[in-house]
Design an enzyme around this catalytic site. Structure first.
Site, short mmCIF file in Angstrom:
data_model
loop_
_atom_site.label_atom_id
_atom_site.label_comp_id
_atom_site.label_asym_id
_atom_site.label_seq_id
_atom_site.Cartn_x
_atom_site.Cartn_y
_atom_site.Cartn_z
N GLY A 6 68.87 -23.39 28.03
CA GLY A 6 68.98 -23.22 29.04
C GLY A 6 70.29 -22.96 30.04
O GLY A 6 70.51 -22.03 30.46
N THR A 7 71.86 -23.94 30.03
CA THR A 7 72.82 -24.18 30.71
C THR A 7 73.57 -22.72 30.05
O THR A 7 73.89 -22.37 30.69
CB THR A 7 73.19 -25.04 29.98
OG1 THR A 7 72.59 -26.29 29.97
CG2 THR A 7 74.50 -25.74 30.86
N ILE A 8 73.40 -22.37 28.60
CA ILE A 8 74.13 -21.38 27.48
C ILE A 8 73.87 -20.18 28.66
O ILE A 8 74.59 -18.95 28.16
CB ILE A 8 75.12 -21.02 26.56
CG1 ILE A 8 73.28 -21.01 25.81
CG2 ILE A 8 75.19 -22.78 26.43
CD1 ILE A 8 73.46 -20.97 23.75
N PRO A 40 66.87 -23.78 22.60
CA PRO A 40 67.00 -23.67 23.91
C PRO A 40 68.29 -23.05 24.71
O PRO A 40 69.18 -23.24 23.47
CB PRO A 40 66.74 -25.07 24.29
CG PRO A 40 66.08 -25.66 23.06
CD PRO A 40 66.82 -25.64 21.57
N GLY A 100 72.34 -34.80 20.40
CA GLY A 100 70.78 -35.11 21.29
C GLY A 100 69.71 -35.78 19.78
O GLY A 100 70.83 -35.32 18.44
N ALA A 107 74.93 -30.65 18.62
CA ALA A 107 73.57 -30.27 19.43
C ALA A 107 72.48 -31.22 18.62
O ALA A 107 72.16 -31.70 19.63
CB ALA A 107 73.26 -29.09 19.98
N ASN A 143 64.98 -32.13 15.44
CA ASN A 143 65.79 -32.77 17.04
C ASN A 143 64.79 -32.21 18.36
O ASN A 143 63.48 -32.12 17.36
CB ASN A 143 67.03 -31.43 16.80
CG ASN A 143 66.43 -29.58 17.50
OD1 ASN A 143 65.40 -29.25 16.98
ND2 ASN A 143 67.05 -29.47 18.28
N PRO A 144 65.56 -32.47 19.36
CA PRO A 144 64.42 -32.93 20.41
C PRO A 144 63.98 -32.10 20.94
O PRO A 144 63.01 -32.60 21.70
CB PRO A 144 65.83 -33.34 21.45
CG PRO A 144 66.95 -34.18 20.76
CD PRO A 144 67.00 -32.96 19.83
N CYS A 145 63.98 -30.91 20.74
CA CYS A 145 63.38 -29.84 21.23
C CYS A 145 62.51 -28.67 20.19
O CYS A 145 61.81 -27.94 20.09
CB CYS A 145 64.76 -28.39 21.71
SG CYS A 145 64.31 -29.25 23.40
N GLY A 146 62.38 -29.10 19.29
CA GLY A 146 61.85 -29.38 17.80
C GLY A 146 61.88 -27.89 17.35
O GLY A 146 61.84 -27.65 16.30
N GLU A 147 63.72 -27.39 17.71
CA GLU A 147 63.45 -26.29 16.87
C GLU A 147 64.35 -26.07 15.22
O GLU A 147 64.61 -24.99 14.60
CB GLU A 147 64.06 -25.15 17.50
CG GLU A 147 65.32 -25.13 17.85
CD GLU A 147 65.97 -25.96 18.77
OE1 GLU A 147 67.65 -26.51 19.03
OE2 GLU A 147 64.71 -26.89 19.19
#
Length: 802
Positions: free
Chosen positions: A450-452, A448, A145, A116, A298-302
């Site tokens: 969200g979907t899983i 994140p 991402g 991811a 990565n895009p969400c920073g984690e």
């Protein structure tokens, strides 16, 4: 059989044969919700040429488990793949663990891209910049991402030696990356997402901080400022700090650190961007400093990563790590948690070998460090089961004990893997060298989910519940309210459940204003907006203490929060050891910001904003140009089904606080292509027109009777085109409101009981379908969007920004 090839690839068999295969192998059926099944069918399951799934949910988990198990043969030719696959399948089908979405989507398929997160370098040359754009396109195409640091690029106005020209600076090149992402996502099934980072000591830092101010650019980017220790100390002292040209290393000027910090805070207060990362703190935790310096996430920073690194992520469902003791009370099942953590590390290490990386450099760097990111989801659900309020010291203690345990078991498993598989190739000279032999440079990440988390039927990540209800579209175009299953279960057990109560909760979003709920229940079922920002940060810090990488979490603020409130949270995050912060103030991204410098007649209105003990008056210009009215946090409306030549068109009409039509969303069956895009365009333009104050009757007159199908039209309304359908839906809405003379927010939304006022199907007796709650519209289904985990997620259809 070779590694990377399934015994029977799912795309090569029919649906019936897959069901037979699943049955013969005795595959368990996952206890997923109907909503989770819808999300899987829409986004994850393999589809045939007709667009319908040709594998079941059981088949998907079997496909993934079989494929990932095959990595065992790389280290032991006699490995029992069936046993490993069964172990992996079991923890997924029981919803105890889920890998990141690309693994679920692509394992055992032709693409086989399973990661991811990626970080790519952006070096200070035209060749490097456009090579990175090419690599970005390949990653986004494969479902990943990307994160970038633009800190190496020379500042705007700097000399370009090869041409004696002038550099345009990092922000101009970010727009090129943004445009490339926009082009790629038009045809993809998974949206491309970017992180853009600039060091706080870059000469263009002020332009970077404000680069998303007008809301019309860089919409495919999250942005974060890389904050240094030197800067934080200067900001605390109100001192100047140096700006450095990355090309020459020379000091080009100074800025007041506190003023820059306040600017970052103010912009985050306005629209959530930029976030901040504490870059020196991140690099102190860099396990392989001899390989390079971490510049981006990565895009969400984690997930901080070196250039060309990727990371594969997975999350344990804590909601399923509780069991009842002899007293009938829920307690943490530590033995089960240990077993799942061990199996998950094995799974994620295998993913590294089974992954087909988009470019050779990523393959080399990822396998050199073998970073994995095991995290959690369902934390809020677990606390509810344990009877512990999220905003309590006891919850903080549980968070620390849980994550310390997972990290300990994860590292032990990584150590055990070295007995058969050896240490990661870049282990020598790493921070682990001479301390502990490990297979993976990092083991834990809070990512994140969200979907899983929708698939697993649990709360997202380590976030509190976003709401106790959410809306989802059903086949006839209605939006129905669904309640949190644990709340519904407890409400029924304790005897205070009723459909009317669910409606009240749908209106209020929480329990604090309801008198019929026991106080102990109110304390346990708190939502994100019931919790102070300070509590959000303390929870993030508790998990960060035992997380190798970083923690994805959103600090939610109410709409009336001040910039000072945001600043306090940023300072607290630094003090408590967080590696970064993402904030979201309710409604801040829904406000239309006026462009500055318009050459028109203006009027000035004053708006008071309280900052600390001082009251500041901001002057905001309004012009003679029509300015669309900003959208509020909650809107009510109705959905009408219209039969058209392109299929069934569902037109949702929402109203403002005065009960006037305010915006329109359209969704047209499964037509896709031009029909869907044209209907979306009509909806957007109609919404813009309504929000600008143009009379509804004028819109109806312009759209009505446009013809593109047979003259007689379709359905009882004789619809002659999609635009005609929107006009007639608006006309129906106006006539209905004349007869009812009420706002939709004042009408009972859904009556699930047959009889007076209802028909038992989630519709009012008048036949209209209601849209009770919208928190920003989902671009896929028009449902409400939650801002969680540093991302926006629709729990109705599974759409995610990230």
């Amino acid at each position: 059989m070779t590694v990377g090839q399934n015994v029977l690839l799912p795309e090569k068999v029919g649906k019936g044969r897959q069901r037979d295969r699943a049955s013969k192998r005795g595959l368990k059926t996952p206890a997923i919700t109907e909503n989770a099944r819808r999300v899987l069918e829409k986004r994850y399951l393999i589809k045939g040429v007709d667009g319908r799934p040709v594998e079941t949910v059981e088949d998907m988990f079997g496909r993934v488990a079989e494929n990932i198990a095959q990595a065992d043969r790389l280290y032991d030719p006699e490995a029992d793949l069936e046993r490993t696959a069964s172990k992996f399948y079991e923890m997924m089908v029981e919803l105890d663990f889920m890998p990141n979405s690309p693994t679920l989507m692509n394992a055992g398929r032709e693409l086989q891209q399973l990661s991811a997160c990626f970080v790519l370098p952006v070096n200070d040359s035209m060749e490097s910049i456009f090579e990175t754009i090419k690599h970005t396109a390949l990653i986004h195409k494969s479902g990943g991402g990307t994160g970038f640091s633009f800190s190496r690029l020379r500042p705007s106005g700097d000399v370009v030696g090869s041409t004696s020209g002038i550099s345009s600076g990092p922000i101009s090149f970010m727009t090129v990356f943004d445009s490339a992402t926009e082009a790629i996502k038009q045809g993809g099934t998974r949206r491309g997402a970017n992180m853009g980072i600039l060091r706080v000591d870059h000469p263009d830092i002020l332009q970077f901080i404000t680069c998303k101010e007008d809301g019309n650019r860089l919409n495919n980017f999250n942005i974060s400022v890389a904050i240094t220790e030197e800067f934080m100390k200067a900001a605390e002292a109100g001192e100047e700090y140096n700006l450095k040209n990355p090309r020459t290393g020379e000091i080009t000027g100074t800025l007041n650190a506190k003023e820059v910090f306040d600017k970052v805070v103010d912009m985050a207060w306005r629209n959530g961007d930029p976030g901040i990362i504490f870059i020196d703190r991140i690099n102190r935790g860099n396990p392989t400093p001899h390989i390079g310096e971490i510049e981006s996430t990565n895009p969400c920073g984690e997930q901080p990563l070196l250039p060309y690194e990727s990371c594969n992520l997975g999350s344990i469902n804590l909601a399923r790590m509780a069991e009842k003791n002899g007293d009938g009370r829920y307690v943490i099942d530590w033995k089960k948690l240990e077993r799942i953590a061990i199996n998950a590390v094995h799974f994620l290490d295998n993913v590294i070998d089974m992954n087909r990386y988009p470019i050779e450099e990523i393959d080399s760097m990822t396998k050199g460090n073998r970073k994995i990111g095991l995290g959690v989801m369902g934390f809020a659900d677990l606390l509810i089961r344990l009877g512990i309020p999220y905003d309590s010291d006891e919850a903080i203690d549980v968070a620390e004990r849980l994550m310390a345990f997972i990290q300990e078991k994860g590292r032990e498993t990584s150590k055990e893997l070295t007995l058969e598989r050896d240490v990661y190739p870049n282990y020598k000279y790493s921070t682990y060298d001479g301390v502990m032999k490990v297979r993976n440079a990092t083991v834990t990440t809070i990512a994140p989910t969200g979907t899983i988390s929708i698939i697993a039927g649990c709360s997202s990540g380590i976030e509190p519940l976003f709401a106790l209800t959410f809306t989802r579209n059903v086949l006839d175009g209605a939006e129905l309210v669904e309640a949190n299953p644990i709340f519904e279960e407890i409400a029924k057990e304790q005897g205070f459940y009723s459909p009317e109560l669910m409606m009240q909760i749908a209106k209020t979003g929480g329990l604090s204003e309801l008198d019929d709920i026991p106080e102990e229940i109110k304390k346990i079922f708190v939502t994100s907006h019931d919790i102070s920002p300070e509590c959000h940060i303390k929870m993030q810090a508790a998990f960060q203490k035992y997380t190798d990488n970083a923690v994805s979490k959103t600090v939610n603020f109410s709409n009336n929060a001040t910039p000072d409130d945001v600043g306090e949270v940023y300072r607290l995050a630094y003090k408590l050891g967080c590696k970064g912060v993402t904030v979201y103030r309710d409604g801040s991204r829904d406000v239309q910001v006026l462009n500055k410098g318009q050459e028109t007649k203006t009027k000035t209105r004053d708006k008071g904003v309280k900052r600390g003990s001082q009251s500041v008056t901001l002057k905001q210009e309004s012009t003679d140009i029509l300015i669309p009215k900003p959208r509020g946090e909650v809107t009510f409306g109705a959905t009408k089904k219209m039969n058209t030549g392109c299929g069934k068109l569902y037109v949702t009409i929402n109203e403002d606080e005065k009960g006037k039509p305010f915006e329109v969303f359209t969704q047209i069956g499964k037509a896709g292509g031009c029909a869907a895009s044209q209907c979306e365009a009509i909806g957007r333009l109609v919404s813009l027109t309504l929000r600008s104050g143009i009379p509804t009757e004028e819109l109806i007159m312009q759209l009505k009777s446009i013809t593109c199908h047979k003259p007689a039209g379709f359905g009882d309304s004789r619809v002659s085109s999609c635009s005609d359908a929107v006009a007639k839906a608006l006309e129906w809405y106006v006539m209905y409101k004349v007869n009812v003379d009420k706002k939709f927010s004042d009408i009972l939304l859904i009556d699930t009981k047959p009889g007076k006022g209802g028909n038992g199907k989630g519709k009012h007796s008048s036949g209209y379908n209601v849209a009770p709650l919208q928190m920003g519209a989902c671009p896929d289904c028009g449902g409400g969007v939650e801002h969680v985990d540093g991302c926006a997620v629709c729990r109705g259809c599974g759409y995610s920004e990230c």
